[in-house]
Design an enzyme around this catalytic site. Sequence first.
Site, mmCIF file in Angstrom:
data_model
loop_
_atom_site.group_PDB
_atom_site.id
_atom_site.type_symbol
_atom_site.label_atom_id
_atom_site.label_comp_id
_atom_site.label_asym_id
_atom_site.label_seq_id
_atom_site.Cartn_x
_atom_site.Cartn_y
_atom_site.Cartn_z
ATOM 1 N N GLU A 172 0.801 -1.230 0.000
ATOM 2 C CA GLU A 172 0.000 0.000 0.000
ATOM 3 C C GLU A 172 0.834 1.280 0.000
ATOM 4 O OE1 GLU A 172 -3.055 0.205 2.931
ATOM 5 O OE2 GLU A 172 -3.994 -1.671 2.325
ATOM 6 N N GLU A 362 -4.953 -8.717 1.369
ATOM 7 C CA GLU A 362 -5.413 -8.471 2.739
ATOM 8 C C GLU A 362 -6.905 -8.226 2.690
ATOM 9 O OE1 GLU A 362 -3.740 -5.238 5.020
ATOM 10 O OE2 GLU A 362 -1.703 -5.761 4.442
HETATM 11 C C1 NOJ Z 1 -3.458 -2.338 5.640
HETATM 12 C C2 NOJ Z 1 -2.055 -2.486 6.121
HETATM 13 O O1 NOJ Z 1 -1.292 -3.111 5.128
HETATM 14 C C3 NOJ Z 1 -1.948 -3.291 7.411
HETATM 15 O O2 NOJ Z 1 -0.639 -3.175 7.873
HETATM 16 C C4 NOJ Z 1 -2.972 -2.786 8.412
HETATM 17 O O3 NOJ Z 1 -2.837 -3.414 9.645
HETATM 18 C C5 NOJ Z 1 -4.349 -2.995 7.838
HETATM 19 N N1 NOJ Z 1 -4.455 -2.161 6.665
HETATM 20 C C6 NOJ Z 1 -5.483 -2.626 8.796
HETATM 21 O O4 NOJ Z 1 -5.469 -1.282 9.057
#
Ligand code: NOJ
Length: 452
Positions: A172, A362
Amino acid sequence: MAYHQKISSASFGPDFLWGVAIAAAQNEGAYNADGRGLSIWDSFSRRPGKIKGGAKPFEACDFYYRYKDDLMLVKALGFTVFRFSISWSRILPEGMGRINKEGIAFYHKLIDECLELGLIPYVTLYHWDLPLELQKNGGWTSHQMLKWFTRFVTVCAEEFGDKVKNWIILNEPMGFTSLGYMLGMHAPGKTGLSNFLPAVHNAALCQAEGGRIIRSLVLKANIGTTFSFSEVMPYTQREEDMLAAKRVDAMLNRLFIEPVLGRGYPHVENFPLLDKLHLHNKAWKYIERMKFNFDFIGLQNYFSITVKHNPLIPYLHASEVKATTRKAPHTDMGWEINADSFYRVIKRVWLYGGVKEILITESGAFFKDELVNGVVNDEKRIDYFQQYITAMLKAKKEGVNVNGYFAWTLTDNFEWSEGYKARFGLIHLDCKTQLRTIKNSGYWFRDFLKTY
Ligand code: NOJ
């Protein structure tokens, strides 16, 4: 206990990848063990008021010492993929220069253990934990970033490339450049366009260059990078709100994927911020270098967002109308739950053309869990997963080449500036004792994955 299954994993076919993801800074702990250098999060978390409850990532989930137990849990829940990231300052304590052999040894042990258990490692190169030494020289804003990143990626490829075939270059980029270099909410806590614009450009260059390095050094590599995507909806159909949504959409969703696809940074009429980005970075010169033919795109979607025109907000002239205010369904993070929007986002990324495969690298939610007599009955999370997986199936059936879903996350962990209270895990973590308790959502996954 068996859980009501609204869907079956069999619908996805035998080759679909079911995984679970973690990140070094959020899970490993052992922040100064065995020669590890400090990262920007170790230092940022010491600044008063930056992290909720004054939490620090120093011990986190103690994954550095408990990785074997955690991998057993991954296996027990039935996943076949384990996504984790490499801590740059564990293997190159100063970010450049000398290699820390003990750090390298740790990742060898971790990878070997995955392979032994039959878990496919998906390795993220950069999940937000820049070595502090590099930040002292400007971090992502420095034109030296490409050189530093090249060294890091080369070391990882040469060390682990025989065993690891699946690589994720950046996690991201919009997340770490905006929160860390524009809004000051994440490490390293920098603000303003003079930091943000060069950070974006260096990240866009590194994401493509990282892909090229892995391609040249790792035989049969499967290379991806991840983006956050959030559908942006206008609060009303008034023109000014629609234009506000367009601007926010360009920033949140288009900024990093379009350069990869060879289109350069996005253009939006009457949006001086983007014009500045083009000008500041002489972006037209870099169209070719920002492009890379990734084998897969990692899609991460946590919310959809509704925005309205707001002249008081600098540059964007837009502000969010929160899900909590609109009384829309939301997680305990205040993030809107909208599985239809997840479906639309998947379709949109696919319809760009030029994306070969999508993996959901994710997906997950924070709900305030309660551990009662050894049980966490997190029904809302189960419902969330069922809705989102169903939405993904719809996109797949309509021809989108989406081939994997990695749940975020294994154990509750260090949720950046939210500290340890924002729990996203399938496994409950007692931060004092490090005791792990599988939540009902973890058992739900186990049963869901068994249905195949
Ligand atoms: C995206 C991120 O990559 C991750 O590190 C984070 O914990 C999650 N979002 C939830 O916020």
